[in-house]
Design an enzyme around this catalytic site. Sequence first.
Site, PDB file in Angstrom:
ATOM      1  CD1 TRP A  14      38.889   1.617 -24.664  1.00 42.42           C
ATOM      2  CD2 TRP A  14      37.497  -0.018 -25.227  1.00 42.42           C
ATOM      3  NE1 TRP A  14      39.553   0.808 -25.524  1.00 42.42           N
ATOM      4  CE2 TRP A  14      38.716  -0.212 -25.893  1.00 42.42           C
ATOM      5  CE3 TRP A  14      36.457  -0.922 -25.426  1.00 42.42           C
ATOM      6  CZ2 TRP A  14      38.921  -1.277 -26.759  1.00 42.42           C
ATOM      7  CZ3 TRP A  14      36.685  -1.994 -26.278  1.00 42.42           C
ATOM      8  CH2 TRP A  14      37.901  -2.157 -26.939  1.00 42.42           C
ATOM      9  CG  HIS A  71      34.204   2.715 -19.435  1.00 43.33           C
ATOM     10  ND1 HIS A  71      34.550   1.389 -19.572  1.00 43.33           N
ATOM     11  CD2 HIS A  71      35.323   3.430 -19.710  1.00 43.33           C
ATOM     12  CE1 HIS A  71      35.816   1.306 -19.913  1.00 43.33           C
ATOM     13  NE2 HIS A  71      36.313   2.540 -19.993  1.00 43.33           N
ATOM     14  CG  HIS A  72      32.262  -0.234 -24.512  1.00 45.82           C
ATOM     15  ND1 HIS A  72      31.176  -0.806 -25.120  1.00 45.82           N
ATOM     16  CD2 HIS A  72      32.708   0.728 -25.366  1.00 45.82           C
ATOM     17  CE1 HIS A  72      30.974  -0.225 -26.285  1.00 45.82           C
ATOM     18  NE2 HIS A  72      31.881   0.710 -26.458  1.00 45.82           N
ATOM     19  CB  ALA A  73      34.105  -1.534 -17.916  1.00 41.62           C
TER      20      ALA A  73
END
Length: 149
Positions: A21, A144-146
């Site tokens: 991701w 990272h998308h987080a």
Amino acid sequence: MIELSAQDATFLAMDSPNSPWNGGIVLVYDRPAGAAGMNFQDVVDHFQARLHLMDVFRLKLARTPGNLARPYWVEDQNLDLEFHMRNIALPPPGDWRQFCLQVCRLIARPLDLTRPPWELYMIEGLDAIERFSKGSFALVLKVHHAALD
């Protein structure tokens, strides 16, 4: 410590080696003809001087025992910029196809989630790409998308 939101924890839980991701951005910079321009150490120095302004680049994930709760963001006390920032060059001729393949490979690789979840690449050797000035270089930032959303 900052607990991840439910959405960010979901992004993290959905991450896998076959489907990371990661998000990324590609920026291409021109070097004026005949100018010494910017080198990789200049990029590192510029980034390091501003690192205190962006938490996302200094925080890493801390998981709870047994993953029974959402992870937390914690300050990485041993941040290693040399791990996160890399200088690479396309092999000759350094054409558009090679550039696109290299960017795709970089973005597709999973991030090391034991460290702050980002990488920055300086790509040189772009001289054979139409519409790019001689001596141009690209910066590819992968996060990272987080950490982004």
